[in-house]
Design a protein around this motif. Structure first.
Motif, PDB file in Angstrom:
ATOM      1  N   LYS A  94       4.145   5.812  -5.081  1.00 36.76           N
ATOM      2  CA  LYS A  94       4.384   5.791  -6.559  1.00 36.76           C
ATOM      3  C   LYS A  94       3.271   6.665  -7.198  1.00 36.76           C
ATOM      4  CE  LYS A  94       3.667   3.085 -10.751  1.00 36.76           C
ATOM      5  NZ  LYS A  94       3.827   1.482 -11.155  1.00 36.76           N
ATOM      6  N   ASN A  95       2.455   6.641  -6.596  1.00 32.16           N
ATOM      7  CA  ASN A  95       1.604   7.580  -7.295  1.00 32.16           C
ATOM      8  C   ASN A  95       1.102   9.242  -7.173  1.00 32.16           C
ATOM      9  OD1 ASN A  95       0.049   5.727  -8.277  1.00 32.16           O
ATOM     10  ND2 ASN A  95      -1.774   5.026  -6.253  1.00 32.16           N
ATOM     11  N   ARG A  96       2.423   9.431  -5.739  1.00 27.25           N
ATOM     12  CA  ARG A  96       3.192  10.589  -5.884  1.00 27.25           C
ATOM     13  C   ARG A  96       4.360  11.398  -6.349  1.00 27.25           C
ATOM     14  NH1 ARG A  96      -0.686  14.178  -3.537  1.00 27.25           N
ATOM     15  NH2 ARG A  96       0.672  15.269  -2.195  1.00 27.25           N
ATOM     16  N   ARG A  99       0.981  -1.507  -0.076  1.00 27.03           N
ATOM     17  CA  ARG A  99       0.362  -0.416   0.271  1.00 27.03           C
ATOM     18  C   ARG A  99       0.713   1.175  -0.135  1.00 27.03           C
ATOM     19  NH1 ARG A  99      -1.570   3.555   3.618  1.00 27.03           N
ATOM     20  NH2 ARG A  99       0.042   1.925   5.334  1.00 27.03           N
ATOM     21  N   LEU A 147       2.326   1.743  -3.214  1.00 22.63           N
ATOM     22  CA  LEU A 147       1.893   2.340  -4.277  1.00 22.63           C
ATOM     23  C   LEU A 147       1.098   3.708  -4.420  1.00 22.63           C
ATOM     24  CD1 LEU A 147       0.151   2.042  -6.629  1.00 22.63           C
ATOM     25  CD2 LEU A 147      -2.777   1.409  -4.901  1.00 22.63           C
ATOM     26  N   GLU A 148       1.351   3.991  -2.761  1.00 26.85           N
ATOM     27  CA  GLU A 148       1.218   5.451  -2.530  1.00 26.85           C
ATOM     28  C   GLU A 148       1.821   6.659  -2.849  1.00 26.85           C
ATOM     29  OE1 GLU A 148      -0.916   6.143   1.011  1.00 26.85           O
ATOM     30  OE2 GLU A 148      -2.080   4.822   0.964  1.00 26.85           O
ATOM     31  N   CYS A 205       9.614   5.288 -10.773  1.00 29.31           N
ATOM     32  CA  CYS A 205       8.521   6.428 -11.878  1.00 29.31           C
ATOM     33  C   CYS A 205       8.793   5.568 -13.818  1.00 29.31           C
ATOM     34  CB  CYS A 205       9.852   7.664 -11.962  1.00 29.31           C
ATOM     35  SG  CYS A 205       9.583   8.778 -10.372  1.00 29.31           S
ATOM     36  N   ALA A 261       3.316   9.975 -10.284  1.00 25.01           N
ATOM     37  CA  ALA A 261       2.249  10.528 -11.496  1.00 25.01           C
ATOM     38  C   ALA A 261       2.584  11.604 -12.793  1.00 25.01           C
ATOM     39  CB  ALA A 261       1.400  12.068 -10.542  1.00 25.01           C
TER      40      ALA A 261
END
Length: 527
Positions: free
Chosen positions: A229-231, A223, A226-227, A265, A234
């Protein structure tokens, strides 16, 4: 199996009705003894007491061969804990080799149900209907020693199983069924015994607690990954604050980001990752952080984007960072141990302008920050009565317990010699509650001591200073909430937000109770 103490930890006391004898772990969850010890059990369960683990079990007789072979194999009904196993050696001892046994003798005159030792000299080989026996002298075999493992002190391995006495009233010795016969009669068990000891580590502790783990030994955090990576991965990179109490894996996660950046990334984003440990004295002033960044970029690109004497020149620094962006690079800065510059108000005030400047640069897309701290950044500043310059540009991810699958993998891959079962995993969960530092510590203590009870005592000793540090870091309301969970009287029900925070950090279990039974005992002693 190198000495008498190790042998003792492999033995068990067997009770069937009014009779008593000895057995020993020969493979995980398998016990070897003499057939006459368990003959009266028939199809009934045999009572097993493992002294080293202070545990009671029941076992069933799966194979039994009467005299003169006189061997029986038992299987536990339930998984045993982290028991060791003897190491079988089917080579014959040499004449006058020193031999040792440990068992649970009992007769009408003596009762050593808690264990007793005896030593012998090897006299020579003996045969009974083609069964190879070892003849022992200068020691006394009494009732209850039957089924005891015979340790050759020269090799440190078990060469047989005590079979009968030559005379219970004196030290004429006895006879033992040889390991040659055991191996021949039970080939699958012999193979399991060999496999058990082949998988035993040869001096390299596979567990690490206290230092960041390398990526190849990084487990879980799906989790959180993933958080992140999403930051930082992005379309437009964004900052993130990784929050975790002491030893919750912040530095290990930062190292994972740095060394496995391709998982966060895409290659097209051309990420450049600079890691700065703020406990380093070079970074206790804003100029030092700027210089650390300058040098970090040089290591990655081979270029200095501005001169050292321009570290205080905001335009020069900004132009250098803009040049990176123009070339398509994404600069990601990992800042570890933020409290090192935020422990005192006067120190953090020195960084107020730096914080506002880097917020501006992050907003302009010149850099992206991943900051690791014990508390959320806004709380760090509020505690010192300062306004946070990072408001609104950071998301917060709290590092708590590992996923069950992840922490169990740590134990399973490190404890191959114990073939971890549900009982071992339950023991680790009771001590560590899924927090990575304490999972590694529990695994290390079990690996080092090969005994659950001893390992727990060592865990208690090693963990206490860490618990003291953790307790000091908690607020008074958090401490009261933990004490409330222990059902201490005269305490008010804690605010749900406090409970939620402690659960996120992993100090409270989702279903109630503190994360560790050892930590719970520690909290009971605090006032």
């Amino acid at each position: 199996m190198g000495n008498e103490d190790n042998l003792q930890r492999c033995t068990v006391r067997l009770n069937v009705a009014s009779s008593q004898g000895t057995g020993f772990f020969v493979a995980p969850n398998w016990i070897l003894t003499c057939a006459h010890v368990v003959e009266s059990a028939k199809d009934n369960p045999v009572q097993v007491f493992w002294k080293a683990g202070n545990q009671n079990y029941t076992a069933k007789v799966t194979q039994s061969y009467k005299y003169p072979l006189d061997l029986a194999l038992l299987q536990l009904y339930e998984d045993c804990l982290d028991h060791p196993c003897v190491e079988l050696d089917d080579t014959e001892p040499k004449t006058n080799d020193d031999l040792y046994i440990f068992g649970y003798p009992k007769n009408s005159e003596v009762d050593y149900s808690q264990g007793d030792s005896a030593s012998f000299k090897y006299e020579g080989i003996s045969f009974k209907q083609d069964i190879i026996l070892y003849k022992l002298k200068q020691g006394q075999v009494i009732s209850g020693f039957s089924g005891s493992p015979l340790l050759n002190l020269l090799t440190g391995k078990v060469c047989g199983i005590v079979h009968l006495s030559r005379d219970e009233s004196n030290d004429l010795g006895g006879r033992a069924v040889s390991a040659q016969v055991i191996v021949k009669q039970f080939p699958k068990i012999a193979s399991a015994n060999k496999q058990f000891h082949q998988s035993k580590p040869k001096g390299d502790n596979p567990f690490e607690y206290g230092l960041p783990v390398p990526p190849e030994r990084f487990y879980g955090r799906r989790r959180e990954i993933l958080e992140i990576k999403n930051r930082i991965g992005a379309i437009s990179p964004q900052c993130i604050n990784l929050v975790g109490l002491r030893r919750n894996g912040k530095t290990s996660l930062l190292r994972y980001i740095r060394e496995e950046i391709s998982k966060f990334c895409s290659p097209e984003q051309k990420p450049l990752v600079v890691f700065l440990d703020l406990t380093n004295g070079n970074f206790h002033a804003p100029e030092g952080i700027i210089e650390g960044l300058r040098r970090g970029i040089h290591k990655l690109t081979g270029n200095y984007l501005w001169l050292k004497e321009d570290n205080k020149d905001g335009f020069a620094v900004e132009d250098g960072l803009q040049a990176l962006v123009d070339e398509g690079y994404r600069l990601i800065i990992l800042l570890d141990e933020f409290e090192a510059i935020a422990s005192k108000k006067d120190r953090l005030e020195l960084f107020q302008d730096w914080g506002e400047d880097w917020r501006s640069k992050a907003s302009a897309g010149l850099l992206t920050m991943v900051i690791a701290s014990k508390r959320p950044l806004n709380e760090v500043y509020e505690t010192l009565s300062l306004g946070s310059p990072f408001a609104n540009i950071f998301s917060t991810t709290i590092l708590g317990v590992l996923e069950e699958e992840a922490w169990q993998s740590i134990i399973q891959k490190g404890q191959k010699e114990f073939l971890p079962n549900s009982a071992v995993l339950q023991w680790v969960d009771e001590l560590a509650g899924g927090l990575p530092y304490y999972v590694q510590m529990a695994g290390a203590m079990l690996w080092q001591n090969r005994n659950q009870e001893i390992a727990k005592n060592e865990f208690n000793f090693q963990a206490k200073p860490r618990f003291e540090e953790l307790w000091k870091d908690l607020t008074e309301v958090e401490r009261l909430a933990l004490r409330y969970e222990l059902r201490e009287s005269n305490l008010l029900t804690p605010d749900l937000a406090i409970v939620d925070r402690l659960q996120r950090h992993g100090l409270l279990r989702k279903n109630g109770g503190l994360f560790s039974s050892v930590f719970a005992e520690f909290v009971k002693g605090q006032r």
